[in-house]
Design a protein around this motif. Sequence first.
Motif, PDB file in Angstrom:
ATOM      1  N   PHE A  73      79.674  32.754 101.860  1.00 16.54           N
ATOM      2  CA  PHE A  73      79.164  33.368 102.956  1.00 16.54           C
ATOM      3  C   PHE A  73      78.860  32.567 104.232  1.00 16.54           C
ATOM      4  N   VAL A  74      78.781  31.385 104.069  1.00 11.45           N
ATOM      5  CA  VAL A  74      78.676  30.400 105.411  1.00 11.45           C
ATOM      6  C   VAL A  74      79.576  30.684 106.424  1.00 11.45           C
ATOM      7  N   PHE A  75      80.961  30.746 106.084  1.00  7.77           N
ATOM      8  CA  PHE A  75      81.949  31.147 107.129  1.00  7.77           C
ATOM      9  C   PHE A  75      81.872  32.367 107.670  1.00  7.77           C
ATOM     10  N   VAL A  76      81.593  33.343 106.600  1.00  9.71           N
ATOM     11  CA  VAL A  76      81.590  34.699 107.221  1.00  9.71           C
ATOM     12  C   VAL A  76      80.223  35.011 108.201  1.00  9.71           C
ATOM     13  N   ASN A  77      79.230  34.419 107.772  1.00  6.99           N
ATOM     14  CA  ASN A  77      78.010  34.418 108.642  1.00  6.99           C
ATOM     15  C   ASN A  77      78.281  33.637 109.920  1.00  6.99           C
ATOM     16  N   THR A  78      79.092  32.793 110.098  1.00 12.62           N
ATOM     17  CA  THR A  78      79.212  31.928 111.290  1.00 12.62           C
ATOM     18  C   THR A  78      80.456  32.468 112.008  1.00 12.62           C
ATOM     19  N   PHE A  79      81.386  33.134 111.550  1.00 11.35           N
ATOM     20  CA  PHE A  79      82.653  33.618 112.285  1.00 11.35           C
ATOM     21  C   PHE A  79      82.304  35.037 112.501  1.00 11.35           C
ATOM     22  N   ILE A  80      81.721  35.661 111.964  1.00 13.01           N
ATOM     23  CA  ILE A  80      81.645  37.292 112.037  1.00 13.01           C
ATOM     24  C   ILE A  80      80.332  37.821 112.715  1.00 13.01           C
ATOM     25  N   SER A  81      80.534  38.634 113.503  1.00 16.45           N
ATOM     26  CA  SER A  81      79.115  39.134 114.045  1.00 16.45           C
ATOM     27  C   SER A  81      78.989  40.636 113.829  1.00 16.45           C
ATOM     28  N   SER A  82      80.080  41.322 113.909  1.00 12.46           N
ATOM     29  CA  SER A  82      79.984  42.591 113.824  1.00 12.46           C
ATOM     30  C   SER A  82      79.954  43.102 112.385  1.00 12.46           C
ATOM     31  N   ASP A  83      78.809  44.103 112.383  1.00 14.66           N
ATOM     32  CA  ASP A  83      78.359  44.426 110.848  1.00 14.66           C
ATOM     33  C   ASP A  83      79.493  45.013 110.109  1.00 14.66           C
ATOM     34  N   SER A  84      80.211  45.845 110.794  1.00 11.63           N
ATOM     35  CA  SER A  84      81.545  46.457 110.514  1.00 11.63           C
ATOM     36  C   SER A  84      82.443  45.490 109.917  1.00 11.63           C
ATOM     37  N   LEU A  85      82.502  44.147 109.924  1.00 15.08           N
ATOM     38  CA  LEU A  85      83.760  43.088 109.444  1.00 15.08           C
ATOM     39  C   LEU A  85      83.018  42.286 108.401  1.00 15.08           C
ATOM     40  N   LYS A  86      81.684  42.630 108.063  1.00 19.21           N
ATOM     41  CA  LYS A  86      81.024  41.589 107.287  1.00 19.21           C
ATOM     42  C   LYS A  86      81.301  41.971 105.828  1.00 19.21           C
ATOM     43  N   THR A  87      81.246  41.077 104.898  1.00 18.81           N
ATOM     44  CA  THR A  87      81.754  41.164 103.406  1.00 18.81           C
ATOM     45  C   THR A  87      80.496  41.396 102.551  1.00 18.81           C
ATOM     46  N   LEU A  88      80.721  41.738 101.233  1.00 21.16           N
ATOM     47  CA  LEU A  88      79.450  41.757 100.508  1.00 21.16           C
ATOM     48  C   LEU A  88      78.458  40.886 100.253  1.00 21.16           C
ATOM     49  N   THR A  89      78.806  39.601 100.660  1.00 24.33           N
ATOM     50  CA  THR A  89      77.554  38.641 100.558  1.00 24.33           C
ATOM     51  C   THR A  89      76.533  39.093 101.799  1.00 24.33           C
ATOM     52  N   VAL A  90      76.898  39.786 102.626  1.00 20.62           N
ATOM     53  CA  VAL A  90      75.745  40.003 103.471  1.00 20.62           C
ATOM     54  C   VAL A  90      74.763  40.864 103.080  1.00 20.62           C
ATOM     55  N   GLY A  91      75.154  41.524 101.798  1.00 22.96           N
ATOM     56  CA  GLY A  91      74.393  42.576 101.141  1.00 22.96           C
ATOM     57  C   GLY A  91      73.054  41.473 100.602  1.00 22.96           C
ATOM     58  N   ILE A  92      73.310  40.407  99.990  1.00 18.46           N
ATOM     59  CA  ILE A  92      72.182  39.460  99.704  1.00 18.46           C
ATOM     60  C   ILE A  92      71.260  39.104 100.661  1.00 18.46           C
ATOM     61  N   GLN A  93      71.840  38.922 101.894  1.00 20.91           N
ATOM     62  CA  GLN A  93      71.128  38.531 103.262  1.00 20.91           C
ATOM     63  C   GLN A  93      70.129  39.744 103.591  1.00 20.91           C
ATOM     64  N   ASN A  94      70.773  40.787 103.171  1.00 23.37           N
ATOM     65  CA  ASN A  94      69.873  41.995 103.681  1.00 23.37           C
ATOM     66  C   ASN A  94      68.511  42.010 103.096  1.00 23.37           C
ATOM     67  N   PHE A  95      68.333  41.317 102.006  1.00 24.57           N
ATOM     68  CA  PHE A  95      67.105  41.534 101.177  1.00 24.57           C
ATOM     69  C   PHE A  95      66.294  39.918 101.431  1.00 24.57           C
ATOM     70  N   ILE A  96      66.755  39.218 102.142  1.00 27.98           N
ATOM     71  CA  ILE A  96      66.047  38.188 102.285  1.00 27.98           C
ATOM     72  C   ILE A  96      65.131  38.253 103.460  1.00 27.98           C
ATOM     73  N   GLY A  97      63.867  38.090 103.544  1.00 32.31           N
ATOM     74  CA  GLY A  97      62.832  38.475 104.607  1.00 32.31           C
ATOM     75  C   GLY A  97      62.485  37.052 105.198  1.00 32.31           C
ATOM     76  N   GLN A  98      61.690  37.255 106.205  1.00 33.72           N
ATOM     77  CA  GLN A  98      61.149  36.056 106.792  1.00 33.72           C
ATOM     78  C   GLN A  98      60.300  35.047 106.173  1.00 33.72           C
ATOM     79  N   TYR A  99      59.399  36.152 105.489  1.00 30.55           N
ATOM     80  CA  TYR A  99      58.530  35.404 104.600  1.00 30.55           C
ATOM     81  C   TYR A  99      58.488  35.694 103.112  1.00 30.55           C
ATOM     82  N   SER A 100      58.976  36.540 102.899  1.00 30.27           N
ATOM     83  CA  SER A 100      59.205  37.143 101.445  1.00 30.27           C
ATOM     84  C   SER A 100      60.702  37.581 101.062  1.00 30.27           C
ATOM     85  N   THR A 101      61.090  37.590  99.935  1.00 28.74           N
ATOM     86  CA  THR A 101      62.337  37.855  99.661  1.00 28.74           C
ATOM     87  C   THR A 101      62.478  39.098  98.401  1.00 28.74           C
ATOM     88  N   ASP A 102      63.228  40.252  98.471  1.00 27.86           N
ATOM     89  CA  ASP A 102      63.036  40.981  97.449  1.00 27.86           C
ATOM     90  C   ASP A 102      64.193  40.819  96.509  1.00 27.86           C
TER      91      ASP A 102
END
Lengths: 293, 450, 292
Positions: A227-256
């Motif tokens: 996920f490190v390269f994906v996050n760094t090189f890809i900005s468009s949501d439409s091009l991201k991979t499944l690992t952003v699914g994990i990101q989606n649930f990490i919050g600023q102060y708490s995580t689901d």
Amino acid sequence: MPSNTAAVEKTEGLRLGSLRIRPGKLLLYVILGLVAVLQILPLIWLVLFSLKDNQEVFNLAPFALPADPQWSNYARVWTDGNIGLYFFNSVIVTGTAVILTVLLASLVTFAITRMQWKLNKLVLGLFMVGLMIPVHSTLIPLFSFFNTIGLMDHHLSIILTYTAFNLPLTMMILLGFYYTLPRELEEAAIMDGCSIHRMFFRIILPITAPVVATTAIINMIYNWNEFVFVNTFISSDSLKTLTVGIQNFIGQYSTDWGAIGATLVISMLPILIAFLILSNKIVEGMTSGSVKG
Amino acid sequence: MKKKSFLSLMALSTAGLIALSACGADESEDAASADENNNGGDTNEAAEQEEVTLDFMHLWPQGSSPDHYRIVTEIIEEFEEMHPHVTVEMEVLENEQYKNKLQVVSSSNQLPDVGMTWPAGFLEPYVNGDLFAPLDDALEEDNMRDDFVAGTIEAYSVDDEAYALPLELNIAPVFYNQAIFDEYGVEVPETYDDLIEVIDTLSEGGMTPIALGNRDRWTGSLWYMYLADRIGGSEALNSAIDRSGSFTDERLVEAADRIQEMVDHDAFISGFNGLSDQEAKAEFMNGNAAMYLIGSWDLPNYTTNEEVPQEFRDSIDFFKFPEVDGGDGDIDSWVGGPGVGLFVAENSDVKDEAKAFVKHFTEEWGKQSVEDAGVIPGTQVNTDEVDLPDLFIDVLDELNNASDITLFADVQMSSGVAETHLNMIQSLFGEDVTPEEFAETHEEALQEDE
Amino acid sequence: MNQIMSDKRVIALYTLPALLLILTLIYVPIVLTGYYGLMDWDGIGGMEFIGLENYANLIGDTMFWRSAWHSLLLALFSVGSLALYLTVSLVLAGNIKGADMFRKIFLIPMLLSSVAIAQLWIRIYHPSNGVMNRFLTSIGIENPPMWLADTSLVLFAIFVPIIWQYAGFYIIIYYAALKNIPKELEEAAKIDGASPLQIAYKIKLPLISGIIKVTIVLAVIGSLKYFDLIYVMTDGGPNGASEVMASYMYKLAFRSNDFGYGSAVGFFLLVLILIVTYLIRKATASKDEVQY
């Protein structure tokens, strides 16, 4: 070692072996079974984890059953964001990168180990150094490079990066196998009037199928979870991979955590299946390949 | 056969090249059209404004922060309606990845038009690198500066120019579980000595007094900051950091000594140096620990969060960090400060639109964030007008009555010194260093950084 | 034969695409990392050339050497654990019933991402709720260790999941290598009356010695630049007790805004790996020549 003593030892070994064959085997199976259980527990843990709410994730023992299974974690993962699209992107990126890596690595390894040229050791060394750079050192230079050539926010940037970073590893694994291939193989092929390309694609590649499958599995797992390269090189949501699914649930102060567990389970299923299929190839490939011994 | 495989390989690489050059062309066209926009942007009222895209990067993913995310989307929609020629494209990353990406894109001068930053130590390198645009002009319009809580803009200012507008403001109260306090017959401590007594009573009774996840380090830093403030007043720590004083100040050493005294009294949950803040919080929320010092961002967990049992939420209250006998500190002085704020990239092609967006966003966020997402914004909140749980109102009142807010140490310091500070915090709590060594190491790091 | 097997155009065609890829995507960053190492740069704004100052500072940086020592320890443990993986692979590749199923099950944890593995082990090591300490208290140990909080234990506590994480990787490689041995050899040895142990030791191991050397190199390199689980599980703490070179580099470059110095650490790490790898190859080279 004189041959007669060796023979004596061998017969003794055989006798002893046949005597304790039953308890020995039994013990072996008990150990194998125990290890197997230990190895499968993480999977069960992950599934339980994905059904817990945040309180239970922290407060229940890891293998305790959740009081009220949170199937909603799965529902949330499924409906939040474009998991279908991410999945598609993951398959495209992982698939392309794995094929590219294994093919390129096989070609280079073939050229280095089987063909005669002076610089082969040097070129091999060049590839090996590629194993040694820590990933985080490369982020800024690679970003600037892809930005300059206009590949930023494009699947090719991650596909090429995965390929480049996995080539050395893949080659090293292939190398050991290529060295053990008998020379007669190529001699016979050339006698038959086979061209070098045909020899590579028709003889060498099939005969190395087990190790190719092995490296494909390893590459697949690495690329799928990256996920490190994906996050760094890809900005468009439409091009991201499944690992952003994990990101989606990490919050600023708490995580689901429950939802992250569900994402992990969902994203693991496809590679589990691919693994089981490819894994058979390791054995199948060998039995067909061993015709030529 | 051989030719075919050879050809297909070639085809593959040429396809790559074509795609590559095609993308290159796209990019330069984009840049060209963006330039034109910029020229047009100066004459703002031009009737036929060209379509522009505004890139906005933030760290509130839909999954973990649905309320934040919804407000953000609504604000963006509103803004797009007001400015039909603008399309806002957002990219969401979680905290850690967000910080990484911000740094990586900065190195190539490719910041998004609008993004989120933290104040002081985090923001300074970006300002020094001329990457953030000064926002004073935006603040002067409609006297917007007055909308913000005093002191918050300053946290994002370098040489008296503001480079970001705050979206968050927090103070750190000590939350405690009233049910546990009742059960063990202890009362809210007013002085440090009371606190030690409470700790002793609880821990002798087998209850963990304080939940602390010190793997994250800034959590332990809060405890140290408060003790330093209560012993030496806000001046002791601040002057050590801004170099008008020294970290080897005996008041700062004494604060470190008190931390170890607390550790010796088994104040903190066992294994705290290996626990994350979230793990520690879980212990508190499960009734396994009596007290928990954390930022007011955690308020929803004790008020509105439906996933937390009502009974637990009802038994949570907070107290101000106790005073230390003989100390110079004021009980109404808090540790806290602004969190994320919005910046505009200096090299943005759509700077005017970006500034308008930041302004609009900050205003709207200020109106909605408390009630809808439980976030205290950097803009002033009129507690009479909002419908909020009592605990929330109490914290907001404390914030309004605060005599002083000392910025979180790791935010206040430059990032290099902050690393040293955070590591030393772990060592201090783990009793791997003496209070004197703790202070000296800080002093060395601060001197080196000067 | 020789003519065909030394056709320059074919060699170029087979090697150049891959070479081009790693030269641009790996060598350019390597060179730039070395170059950034000569700069005073926060990774954000402008940079300033300071010559070898960063590298000179590195020599006297106790935290760096401490993390280098931790990385080296990890490398030693990883190499040691190869023997275990090899044993498991020998058993799995032997002719026992159900080997295929066992192999698949054994490799399953390999599919888990680092995120999952870290969460699992954090829960195993949890001071009060953890699997480990619940077990220890249940057998009567009163003060079980605080695995991740204890500065003298944390490094070894974190090695266990790292080594476990890579078990599948090495087992699958050894397994493929062992399956690659022609069956005829083994059968011939059996007819000669060799025991399974003798076959393993005298026939199989020598035949896969090439791949064993490769895995030793991989284990060492992988350990020296290891990052993932340490970053998530301990963040190098408490106070650097589990810091390794890559996590130290990451913190300098991305948290302390000392990208120049971080790059110097990254570059030095690369040089260190290069030296160690060279030494390993040197130590195993003589046998190499005999083998093939």
